[in-house]
Design an enzyme around this catalytic site. Structure first.
Site, PDB file in Angstrom:
ATOM      1  N   ASP A  34      23.530  -0.330 -16.793  1.00 64.24           N
ATOM      2  CA  ASP A  34      22.831  -1.280 -15.782  1.00 64.24           C
ATOM      3  C   ASP A  34      23.800  -2.106 -15.067  1.00 64.24           C
ATOM      4  OD1 ASP A  34      19.326  -2.072 -15.833  1.00 64.24           O
ATOM      5  OD2 ASP A  34      20.895  -3.042 -14.607  1.00 64.24           O
ATOM      6  N   ALA A  96      17.435   2.417  -9.826  1.00 63.20           N
ATOM      7  CA  ALA A  96      17.285   2.651  -8.316  1.00 63.20           C
ATOM      8  C   ALA A  96      17.214   1.784  -7.464  1.00 63.20           C
ATOM      9  CB  ALA A  96      16.282   3.614  -8.361  1.00 63.20           C
ATOM     10  N   TYR A 161      12.187   4.814   1.078  1.00 65.09           N
ATOM     11  CA  TYR A 161      12.067   5.180  -0.367  1.00 65.09           C
ATOM     12  C   TYR A 161      11.792   6.438  -0.605  1.00 65.09           C
ATOM     13  CZ  TYR A 161      10.167   4.098  -5.066  1.00 65.09           C
ATOM     14  OH  TYR A 161      10.081   4.171  -6.446  1.00 65.09           O
ATOM     15  N   ILE A 218      -3.454  -9.919  -0.442  1.00 68.35           N
ATOM     16  CA  ILE A 218      -3.667  -8.428  -0.189  1.00 68.35           C
ATOM     17  C   ILE A 218      -3.152  -7.841   1.099  1.00 68.35           C
ATOM     18  CG2 ILE A 218      -5.727  -6.699   0.226  1.00 68.35           C
ATOM     19  CD1 ILE A 218      -7.107  -8.322  -1.993  1.00 68.35           C
ATOM     20  N   PHE A 219      -2.411  -6.971   1.128  1.00 69.86           N
ATOM     21  CA  PHE A 219      -1.975  -6.337   2.477  1.00 69.86           C
ATOM     22  C   PHE A 219      -2.920  -5.450   3.078  1.00 69.86           C
ATOM     23  CE2 PHE A 219       1.971  -7.624   0.276  1.00 69.86           C
ATOM     24  CZ  PHE A 219       2.415  -8.532   1.112  1.00 69.86           C
ATOM     25  N   ARG A 290       1.331  -3.361   5.174  1.00 72.36           N
ATOM     26  CA  ARG A 290       2.714  -3.228   5.097  1.00 72.36           C
ATOM     27  C   ARG A 290       3.187  -1.878   5.882  1.00 72.36           C
ATOM     28  NH1 ARG A 290       4.550  -4.912  -0.692  1.00 72.36           N
ATOM     29  NH2 ARG A 290       3.189  -3.051  -1.059  1.00 72.36           N
TER      30      ARG A 290
END
Ligand SMILES: NC(=O)c1ccc[n+]([C@@H]2O[C@H](COP(=O)([O-])OP(=O)(O)OC[C@H]3O[C@@H](n4cnc5c(N)ncnc54)[C@H](O)[C@@H]3O)[C@@H](O)[C@H]2O)c1
Length: 338
Positions: A34, A96, A161, A218-219, A290
């Site tokens: 890590d 990641a 992503y 909340i998006f 988003r």
């Protein structure tokens, strides 16, 4: 015989839950790689005692004696990948860039870390003859499609992503078919549970905000759906993927097959927070959606049921209750209480 696990990103949320679970068996030695960009030594120390080593001082005898060894380094270091993979039985590749938002802000960083980092560890598995490679993928490669998501749907990633995780799945498939490396790609849905203090995912973020007495943000309009899986169910799937024969080159959806809206999550959390000895009122605040977020998402998990012999067992309500209890106990000094 002791199974030797190399876990990249082992100081993070999923990695530490896996370590905790592996140590309960008493027949596993664990090496963690890590770069400590998110997880820390203290985080790792919350689940185990460990010895910190360098490539020069690493010791297989420590792992054979069921110890945990931490090597601090980056998955982009090719030579380090080869060094740490020596004598390993299973690689679980978790390290990641883990989120949609950073990938939108910096797609190149996301690509380099997730694609080349994964390639480095596939190469390490090939060259060092590691028996099994488990790749942490996500629902994001499938992207905008009519759910339930399943393994045979053509992928249409919406975010960088999703694209980088799809590339990782592609390399896993190629390494299985070209080089006979036993790869398994697991498409995790939204994971929640203990040890997620540093996560910014919906459940962890909402619990932290509610405990601080702040509104839950909340998006979008709250009707967007996700498939929420408790970490203990997910860890069972990772362990099955690390040990079952005859699944090299396969991809599996690891989820609950239940579709839950963000509004429904808020309702459950509101109820659960009301039941705490110190009741808390949950309030919400809506903001713009988003970029890169999909509207609906849940998975068909029948392939994992058939080939991994795996099924989720923890209901969302029970899982949320356990998670809230863990956060509350941790906040009040109950370190290590699960
Ligand atoms: N948590 C979820 O809901 C979820 C869902 C789908 C997929 N996943 C995937 O599962 C994996 C683990 O996720 P997590 O939630 O435990 O994340 P996390 O951020 O808690 O842990 C990731 C760990 O990787 C380390 N790391 C990051 N970049 C690194 C690098 N370049 N080199 C070495 N180490 C590095 C970090 O320090 C951290 O300890 C990730 O690949 C993520 O994309 C997670």
């Amino acid at each position: 015989m002791v199974t030797k696990w190399l876990i990249t990103g082992g100081c993070g949320f999923i990695g530490r839950n896996l370590i905790r679970n592996l140590l309960e068996d008493g027949n596993n030695g664990i090496r963690v790689l890590d770069n400590l960009s998110v997880g820390s030594r203290d985080d790792l120390n919350r689940v185990c005692d460990f010895k910190e080593s360098s490539p020069e001082t690493m010791s297989i005898s420590h792992l054979s004696a069921q110890g945990v060894e931490l090597i601090v380094g980056d998955i982009l270091d090719e030579q380090l990948a080869l060094d740490v993979a020596e004598h390993m039985d299973v690689i679980v590749h978790l390290a990641a860039n883990t989120g949609v938002t950073p990938s939108v802000e910096n797609p190149r960083m996301d690509c380099v870390t997730n694609v080349l980092g994964t390639l480095n560890y596939l190469e390490a598995a090939r060259i060092k003859n590691v028996g099994r490679f488990v790749f942490a993928s996500s629902g994001a490669p499938a992207g905008e499609c009519e759910p339930p998501i399943h393994e045979e749907l053509p992928p249409h990633p919406v975010s960088p992503y999703g694209a980088s995780k799809l590339a990782g799945e592609g390399y896993c498939s190629a390494y299985a078919k070209t080089f006979d490396v036993d790869t398994v790609a697991l498409r995790f849905s939204n994971v929640y549970g203990p040890l997620s203090t540093k996560k910014d995912s919906v459940v962890a973020k909402f619990i932290k905000l509610a405990l601080e007495g702040k509104p839950l943000e909340i998006f979008g309009d709250g009707t967007q759906t996700r498939d929420f899986i408790h970490i203990d169910d997910l860890i069972r799937a990772v362990r099955q993927a690390g040990s079952i024969e005859g699944i090299g080159g396969e991809t599996f959806q690891i989820a609950t097959a239940n579709e839950t809206s963000i509004d429904e999550i808020v309702q459950m959390l509101t109820r659960l927070f009301q039941q705490l000895p110190e009741k808390r009122n949950v309030t919400v605040q809506y903001s713009a959606s988003r970029q890169g977020d999909v509207k609906r998402n849940f998975s068909d998990t029948s392939k994992a049921g058939k080939m991994l012999g795996w099924r989720p067992e923890i209901s969302l309500y029970d899982g949320l209750e356990k998670t809230i209890n863990w956060f509350v106990k941790t906040q009040t000094g109950g370190v290590g209480v699960f």
